[in-house]
Design a protein around this motif. Structure first.
Motif: not given
Length: 298
Positions: A26-28, A37-46, A52-58, A62-68
């Motif tokens: 979903i994050r991907a 929407a025109g964004v050309r630079r995205i902070e996709a994950a940490s 400590l930050v379960p929201q950023m798990a995986g 995220v990167f393997s799911s991206l359509v580059r």
């Protein structure tokens, strides 16, 4: 017409403080909607400790799911060398390292000292050059610390000068807890602009000054601003550090002021509405609820 680059940090800084944890896929998809929407630079994950930050798990998922997409930079936040190595392995286009400027925030956020964090920043810049990857260094709590209060401007300038001398691609001044005001922004930028690297700014709207600060930064000469779709976000280790400035609200402001962003307001509004559904709540941003003024569309 002057161009302002808007760096989308919603998939990382936006989601890291949310109670609802979104799956990597979903994050991907969020990233892909932002690109449309025109964004050309995205902070996709940490690439941080998932306990400590379960929201950023995986992050790797995220990167393997991206359509580059050609011409789009996908960035990853790191806080240590292990995170840097994970980010490189995941295929990031840009590493973003956070350097805290106060001892209390350094200890609470990264379990380190300012001196150690600075040494690591310089080391990572050197590594990034050798590895052929872009690197940005963000000075966290540059305008105020939740634990130490006001941060002396000269201290921020001193750290900025040392980082700039190492030659990162970008140096970002972050108002992590949303305490800055335009006069403070202009004063600090007056000392930091011209040190060498491109200078960007990262503002939170915690005390309703985020957009005024963003405009002050642009008028001072900054051409790169971070923002988060729907205005979501905040630092889990900084009490009260609520949302970033909203990407769609910032884009509306900049376009109405005559700046070029390359962003599609209607698609940003649609993206914010989609994210609101997935998070199960109304988001802090206002444009996605009010709609764009017809003359500002496009």
């Amino acid at each position: 017409m002057r161009h302002i680059e808007v760096v989308e940090v919603g998939p990382r800084d936006g989601l890291q403080n949310e109670k609802t944890v979104l799956r990597p896929q979903i994050r991907a998809e969020l990233c892909e909607r932002l690109v449309s929407a025109g964004v050309r630079r995205i902070e996709a994950a940490s690439f941080v400790n998932e306990d400590l930050v379960p929201q950023m798990a995986g992050a790797e998922e995220v990167f393997s799911s991206l359509v580059r997409e050609p011409g789009v930079l996908y960035c990853g936040l790191v806080l240590n060398e292990r995170g840097y190595e994970r980010a490189l392995g995941a295929g990031v286009d840009e590493v973003r390292y956070a350097l805290p400027v106060t001892e209390s925030f350094a200890r609470r956020n990264q379990n380190t000292t300012v001196e150690e964090a600075l040494d690591l920043a310089l080391h990572l810049v050197e590594r990034a050059r050798l590895d052929g990857v872009r690197i940005s260094v963000t000075l966290s709590v540059a305008f105020g610390c939740p634990f130490e209060g006001t941060v002396p401007q000269e201290r921020v300038v001193e750290l900025a000068r040392e980082v700039a001398a190492a030659g990162p691609d970008e140096l970002v001044l972050a108002d992590t807890i949303g305490v800055a005001a335009p006069a403070q922004v202009r004063a600090l930028l007056g000392e930091v602009l011209g040190l060498g690297p491109v200078v960007g700014c990262h503002f939170h709207n915690t005390r309703n000054t985020g957009y005024a600060n963003a405009l002050a930064a642009v008028e001072a000469g900054v051409s790169v601003l971070d923002s988060s779709i729907g205005g979501v976000g905040g630092c889990p280790f900084a009490p009260g550090a609520t949302g970033n400035i909203a990407t769609e609200d910032l884009a509306y402001l900049l376009q109405r002021m005559g700046y070029e962003t390359g962003l599609d307001l209607e698609r940003l509004i649609s993206c914010a509405g989609w994210l609101s559904v997935h998070l199960g709540r109304e988001l802090p941003g206002q444009l996605y609820r009010a709609g764009a003024f017809a003359r500002a569309a496009g």
